[in-house]
Design a protein around this motif. Structure first.
Motif, short mmCIF file in Angstrom:
data_model
loop_
_atom_site.label_atom_id
_atom_site.label_comp_id
_atom_site.label_asym_id
_atom_site.label_seq_id
_atom_site.Cartn_x
_atom_site.Cartn_y
_atom_site.Cartn_z
N THR A 1 0.83 -1.21 0.00
CA THR A 1 0.00 0.00 0.00
C THR A 1 0.87 1.25 0.00
OG1 THR A 1 -1.72 -1.18 1.21
CG2 THR A 1 -1.83 1.21 1.23
N ARG A 2 1.88 1.27 0.86
CA ARG A 2 2.78 2.42 0.92
C ARG A 2 3.51 2.61 -0.41
NH1 ARG A 2 6.00 1.09 5.14
NH2 ARG A 2 7.66 0.36 3.78
N THR A 3 3.95 1.54 -1.03
CA THR A 3 4.65 1.62 -2.31
C THR A 3 3.73 2.16 -3.40
OG1 THR A 3 6.02 -0.25 -1.66
CG2 THR A 3 6.00 0.30 -3.98
N GLN A 4 2.48 1.72 -3.41
CA GLN A 4 1.53 2.22 -4.40
C GLN A 4 1.27 3.71 -4.21
OE1 GLN A 4 -1.79 -0.40 -3.75
NE2 GLN A 4 -1.12 -1.86 -5.31
N GLU A 5 1.17 4.17 -2.98
CA GLU A 5 0.97 5.60 -2.71
C GLU A 5 2.17 6.42 -3.15
OE1 GLU A 5 0.14 5.61 1.46
OE2 GLU A 5 -1.91 4.87 1.19
N GLU A 6 3.37 5.93 -2.84
CA GLU A 6 4.59 6.62 -3.27
C GLU A 6 4.69 6.66 -4.79
OE1 GLU A 6 7.88 4.67 -1.40
OE2 GLU A 6 7.33 5.35 0.61
N ASN A 7 4.33 5.58 -5.42
CA ASN A 7 4.36 5.51 -6.89
C ASN A 7 3.42 6.56 -7.50
OD1 ASN A 7 5.00 4.62 -9.44
ND2 ASN A 7 3.58 2.91 -9.40
N ALA A 8 2.22 6.69 -6.93
CA ALA A 8 1.26 7.68 -7.43
C ALA A 8 1.81 9.10 -7.24
CB ALA A 8 -0.07 7.52 -6.73
N GLN A 9 2.44 9.35 -6.09
CA GLN A 9 3.03 10.67 -5.84
C GLN A 9 4.16 10.97 -6.81
OE1 GLN A 9 4.18 10.49 -1.73
NE2 GLN A 9 2.10 10.76 -0.96
N LEU A 10 4.99 9.98 -7.08
CA LEU A 10 6.11 10.17 -8.01
C LEU A 10 5.62 10.40 -9.44
CD1 LEU A 10 8.64 7.54 -6.64
CD2 LEU A 10 8.80 10.03 -6.49
N LYS A 11 4.56 9.70 -9.83
CA LYS A 11 4.01 9.92 -11.17
C LYS A 11 3.49 11.35 -11.31
CE LYS A 11 2.75 5.22 -12.47
NZ LYS A 11 1.66 4.31 -12.85
N GLU A 12 2.84 11.85 -10.26
CA GLU A 12 2.34 13.22 -10.28
C GLU A 12 3.50 14.21 -10.36
OE1 GLU A 12 -0.05 16.44 -10.48
OE2 GLU A 12 -0.64 14.33 -10.69
N ARG A 13 4.57 13.94 -9.61
CA ARG A 13 5.75 14.80 -9.62
C ARG A 13 6.39 14.82 -11.00
NH1 ARG A 13 8.29 19.11 -7.74
NH2 ARG A 13 10.52 18.79 -7.52
N VAL A 14 6.51 13.67 -11.64
CA VAL A 14 7.06 13.59 -13.00
C VAL A 14 6.20 14.40 -13.96
CG1 VAL A 14 7.44 12.02 -14.95
CG2 VAL A 14 8.27 11.41 -12.69
N ASN A 15 4.89 14.29 -13.83
CA ASN A 15 3.97 15.03 -14.70
C ASN A 15 4.18 16.53 -14.53
OD1 ASN A 15 1.91 15.56 -16.49
ND2 ASN A 15 0.32 15.36 -14.97
N ILE A 16 4.31 16.99 -13.29
CA ILE A 16 4.52 18.42 -13.03
C ILE A 16 5.85 18.88 -13.62
CG2 ILE A 16 4.99 20.09 -11.18
CD1 ILE A 16 2.94 18.50 -9.48
N LEU A 17 6.89 18.08 -13.45
CA LEU A 17 8.21 18.45 -13.99
C LEU A 17 8.22 18.45 -15.50
CD1 LEU A 17 10.52 16.58 -11.46
CD2 LEU A 17 10.09 19.03 -11.61
N GLU A 18 7.53 17.52 -16.13
CA GLU A 18 7.45 17.50 -17.59
C GLU A 18 6.73 18.75 -18.10
OE1 GLU A 18 5.61 13.74 -18.44
OE2 GLU A 18 7.54 12.73 -18.65
#
Length: 93
Positions: free
Chosen positions: A24-41
């Motif tokens: 569960t924690r890994t899935q939450e971190e993954n979602a946060q990282l995907k959002e961060r990548v989207n913002i940076l792109e």
């Protein structure tokens, strides 16, 4: 992201509980990282002045000659003359 199955509490061992918490924690971190990548792109595109995909139109003939229709010999495609010459050369041999 919820799990597709539920394990009753009385059937969970300590190891299963830890694995579920970790997943569960890994899935939450993954979602946060995907959002961060989207913002940076988006920031990269903004800084480069990119506006997304370019609007590329297909090549069309500029003349308004209505006698040439698709499928005519005039519209045989790139390399047509080379293919005709090669075919004539091969059949002459």
């Amino acid at each position: 992201m919820p799990f597709p199955f539920d394990i009753p509490d009385n059937e969970k061992s300590e190891l299963i509980s830890k694995i579920l918490k970790y997943t569960t924690r890994t899935q939450e971190e993954n979602a946060q990282l995907k959002e961060r990548v989207n913002i940076l792109e988006q920031e990269i595109h903004r800084l480069k002045g990119l506006n997304g995909k370019p609007d590329i139109k297909p090549n069309t003939p500029k003349n308004d000659d209505s006698s040439s229709k698709p499928g005519d010999d005039n519209d045989a495609g790139a390399g047509h003359q080379k293919r005709v010459a090669l075919f004539e050369f091969q059949t002459a041999m």
